[in-house]
Write an enzyme that holds these catalytic residues in place. Sequence first.
Site, PDB file in Angstrom:
ATOM      1  N   LYS A  68      -3.903   4.886  10.710  1.00 36.94           N
ATOM      2  CA  LYS A  68      -2.854   4.143  10.018  1.00 36.94           C
ATOM      3  C   LYS A  68      -3.525   3.118   9.096  1.00 36.94           C
ATOM      4  CE  LYS A  68       1.498   1.768  10.709  1.00 36.94           C
ATOM      5  NZ  LYS A  68       1.688   0.349  10.679  1.00 36.94           N
ATOM      6  N   HIS A  89       0.854  -1.189   0.000  1.00 38.21           N
ATOM      7  CA  HIS A  89       0.000   0.000   0.000  1.00 38.21           C
ATOM      8  C   HIS A  89       0.888   1.237   0.000  1.00 38.21           C
ATOM      9  CE1 HIS A  89       0.794   0.535   4.263  1.00 38.21           C
ATOM     10  NE2 HIS A  89       0.197  -0.601   4.602  1.00 38.21           N
ATOM     11  N   CYS A 135       3.189  -7.919  14.772  1.00 33.47           N
ATOM     12  CA  CYS A 135       4.472  -7.212  14.892  1.00 33.47           C
ATOM     13  C   CYS A 135       5.640  -8.170  14.836  1.00 33.47           C
ATOM     14  CB  CYS A 135       4.608  -6.493  16.229  1.00 33.47           C
ATOM     15  SG  CYS A 135       3.505  -5.134  16.525  1.00 33.47           S
ATOM     16  N   CYS A 148       3.011 -10.441  20.017  1.00 39.37           N
ATOM     17  CA  CYS A 148       2.075  -9.984  18.968  1.00 39.37           C
ATOM     18  C   CYS A 148       2.560 -10.560  17.652  1.00 39.37           C
ATOM     19  CB  CYS A 148       2.012  -8.464  18.881  1.00 39.37           C
ATOM     20  SG  CYS A 148       1.136  -7.913  17.391  1.00 39.37           S
ATOM     21  N   HIS A 152      -1.159  -2.795  16.440  1.00 43.38           N
ATOM     22  CA  HIS A 152      -2.221  -3.431  15.651  1.00 43.38           C
ATOM     23  C   HIS A 152      -3.550  -3.502  16.387  1.00 43.38           C
ATOM     24  CE1 HIS A 152       1.536  -4.776  13.809  1.00 43.38           C
ATOM     25  NE2 HIS A 152       0.850  -4.674  12.697  1.00 43.38           N
ATOM     26  N   CYS A 169      -2.015  -5.292  21.467  1.00 40.63           N
ATOM     27  CA  CYS A 169      -0.798  -4.634  20.992  1.00 40.63           C
ATOM     28  C   CYS A 169      -1.101  -3.179  20.641  1.00 40.63           C
ATOM     29  CB  CYS A 169      -0.288  -5.411  19.784  1.00 40.63           C
ATOM     30  SG  CYS A 169       0.410  -4.404  18.492  1.00 40.63           S
ATOM     31  N   HIS A 218       3.889   1.521   2.441  1.00 36.68           N
ATOM     32  CA  HIS A 218       5.126   0.820   2.083  1.00 36.68           C
ATOM     33  C   HIS A 218       5.872   1.605   0.998  1.00 36.68           C
ATOM     34  CE1 HIS A 218       2.352  -2.713   3.078  1.00 36.68           C
ATOM     35  NE2 HIS A 218       3.203  -2.643   4.092  1.00 36.68           N
ATOM     36  N   LYS A 244      -4.727  -3.791   6.722  1.00 31.84           N
ATOM     37  CA  LYS A 244      -5.603  -4.737   6.059  1.00 31.84           C
ATOM     38  C   LYS A 244      -6.909  -4.867   6.842  1.00 31.84           C
ATOM     39  CE  LYS A 244      -3.961  -8.986   5.592  1.00 31.84           C
ATOM     40  NZ  LYS A 244      -3.105 -10.070   5.117  1.00 31.84           N
TER      41      LYS A 244
HETATM   42  N1  MSP Z   1       9.321  -6.669   7.813  1.00 28.49           N
HETATM   43  C1  MSP Z   1       9.431  -5.584   8.731  1.00 28.49           C
HETATM   44  C2  MSP Z   1      10.660  -4.758   8.468  1.00 28.49           C
HETATM   45  C3  MSP Z   1      11.950  -5.513   8.532  1.00 28.49           C
HETATM   46  S1  MSP Z   1      13.305  -4.503   8.114  1.00 28.49           S
HETATM   47  C4  MSP Z   1      14.623  -5.397   8.514  1.00 28.49           C
HETATM   48  C5  MSP Z   1       8.199  -4.674   8.586  1.00 28.49           C
HETATM   49  N2  MSP Z   1       7.539  -4.779   7.439  1.00 28.49           N
HETATM   50  S2  MSP Z   1       6.207  -3.950   7.085  1.00 28.49           S
HETATM   51  O1  MSP Z   1       5.857  -4.374   5.767  1.00 28.49           O
HETATM   52  O2  MSP Z   1       5.234  -4.100   8.097  1.00 28.49           O
HETATM   53  O3  MSP Z   1       6.598  -2.450   7.105  1.00 28.49           O
HETATM   54  C6  MSP Z   1       7.633  -2.001   6.300  1.00 28.49           C
HETATM   55  C7  MSP Z   1       7.742  -0.504   6.327  1.00 28.49           C
HETATM   56  O4  MSP Z   1       6.570   0.104   5.852  1.00 28.49           O
HETATM   57  C8  MSP Z   1       7.992   0.064   7.720  1.00 28.49           C
HETATM   58  O5  MSP Z   1       8.985   1.078   7.638  1.00 28.49           O
HETATM   59  C9  MSP Z   1       6.696   0.695   8.078  1.00 28.49           C
HETATM   60  O6  MSP Z   1       6.869   1.769   8.933  1.00 28.49           O
HETATM   61  C10 MSP Z   1       6.246   1.155   6.701  1.00 28.49           C
HETATM   62  N3  MSP Z   1       4.832   1.389   6.716  1.00 28.49           N
HETATM   63  C11 MSP Z   1       3.826   0.483   6.796  1.00 28.49           C
HETATM   64  N4  MSP Z   1       2.664   1.169   6.887  1.00 28.49           N
HETATM   65  C12 MSP Z   1       2.914   2.495   6.884  1.00 28.49           C
HETATM   66  C13 MSP Z   1       2.155   3.642   6.838  1.00 28.49           C
HETATM   67  N5  MSP Z   1       0.857   3.621   6.908  1.00 28.49           N
HETATM   68  N6  MSP Z   1       2.804   4.826   6.696  1.00 28.49           N
HETATM   69  C14 MSP Z   1       4.150   4.914   6.522  1.00 28.49           C
HETATM   70  N7  MSP Z   1       4.886   3.845   6.567  1.00 28.49           N
HETATM   71  C15 MSP Z   1       4.316   2.651   6.903  1.00 28.49           C
HETATM   72  O7  MSP Z   1       7.923  -3.913   9.481  1.00 28.49           O
END
Ligand code: MSP
Length: 506
Positions: free
Chosen positions: A296, A19, A130, A127, A148, A145, A22, A299
Amino acid sequence: MARPFYVTTPIYYVNDAPHIGHAYTSVAADALARWRRLWGDDVVFLTGTDEHGLKVQRAAEAQGLGPQELVDRHSAHYREMGELLELSNTDFIRTTEARHRTAVQQFLQAVHDHGDIELGTYQGLYCVACEAYYTADELIEGERCPIHERPVEHVTEENYFFALSRYQDRLLEHYAQHPEAVQPQARLNEVLGFIRQGLRDFSMSRKSISWGIPLPWDPEHVTYVWFDALFNYCTGVGYGEDRARFDRYWPVDYHLVGKDILRFHAVYWPAMLMAAGEAPPRCVFAHGWLTVGGEKMSKTKLNAIAPAQLVEEFGADGYRYHFLRDQQFGPDGDFSYEAMVARYNADLANNFGNLANRVLTMAVAYGDGVAPGARAEGPLVAASRAALSGLEQGMDRLDFAGGFGAIWDLIHAANAFIEDRQPWALRKAGDAEAAAAVLGDCLEVLRIVAVLASPLIPGACGELWRRLGLPGRPEDERLPDGVEWGRMPAGVRLEKGAPLFPRIEA
Ligand code: MSP
């Protein structure tokens, strides 16, 4: 030899579809990578997917798939997201690759040999979303948590522990010597506060799950997913495979991460590296969350926006522009479709698009399609130098909005210059030379803008470059010489073309 520069994004969990949250980190890392390339750096830009752990194992079971099948399917979506957004990553790592397994096992052995991994029993709250343990006081009402808002699980099992508590003083010392290693400043304070509260050893293996990398000295355990995931940053530059390559790029220049994973990157990770005798990262930069309607994206809340939806309407450039210029990289920011349309129309369709369009239209008409060339000196010289220095200052602090804003100051100055000099009136009055001088200066501004804005909107800059009759691509230019005033050659063939950014009606 070119200076090495290494930037990473977090590796994304494969259980979720990509999304705009990411994509946010990825687009920022890409702009930075492209910017450093303009300076001639030898850039490694790594992104990828995080594919082990309980979350993935359960998602696969729920969907009746083998975990490998699930991760293959979902990892591909992140690769496609990269192509869609024109990311210039030099590698895409998956934690299920053989190179990563080899590197992690070598690293684990090094930490184990150092005496920082010990067997113990874990009893606590976990969690799954996380993939992290919590203490009771960190939870919100109903044992949920805080990130989430889902119930945590009670776990008791034999685990290996990483002796994080031994690193408390070394971490504090490290940050005292390198306060720039966590940015922005407020995030460093958060990290220091957490370390000063006292660090506890953490569990770094799991016996109850199979989907992970086995510990080399006790294969009944797999490595805790975060321990494995963080190490991707070292695998990506050759750890365990090519020491010379690793030493060239490590320590990493920037880990860009969301604030929710700052603790893993700024507390656990440097300690893990110290335990293996490797240097901690030069900088972990944590940005805020991108929210939708103040919440935030997730899903479960069904409020996630796929990048593809927006790229279809705004193009990759329009997409990148919004997230880098309209959102501040640091604090939280709310996504608004209306604001995105308004800013696209104002800055891209009007200011930038109009400048390109009117200058090329007049230059083609007045000069028979041939460029007049810039004057050695002119009223826009100072504005173009200011654009470079403003951009440099912004990029040094990862203030993309401010840095790229300096380019729009130059665009405004050029538009104002045209309004003031009115080349069409000069020509009507018979002063073709004066009209050509004004247009020559503006073509030079367009050339400079095409170079400077290429890390932000690479597609449009490449197309503008072509219409200016210039060879190669704007990203092949090198700073600062490439934006030195007066390089726009006279006599090249110009092309008017269709609007670079057609207006969007909301
Ligand atoms: N897999 C772990 C990261 C491991 S790094 C060694 C993880 N993955 S994640 O897919 O949940 O998130 C990846 C990144 O996307 C994180 O930096 C997270 O902060 C970012 N984001 C996920 N949702 C977000 C928003 N809504 N806004 C901004 N960034 C966000 O955590």
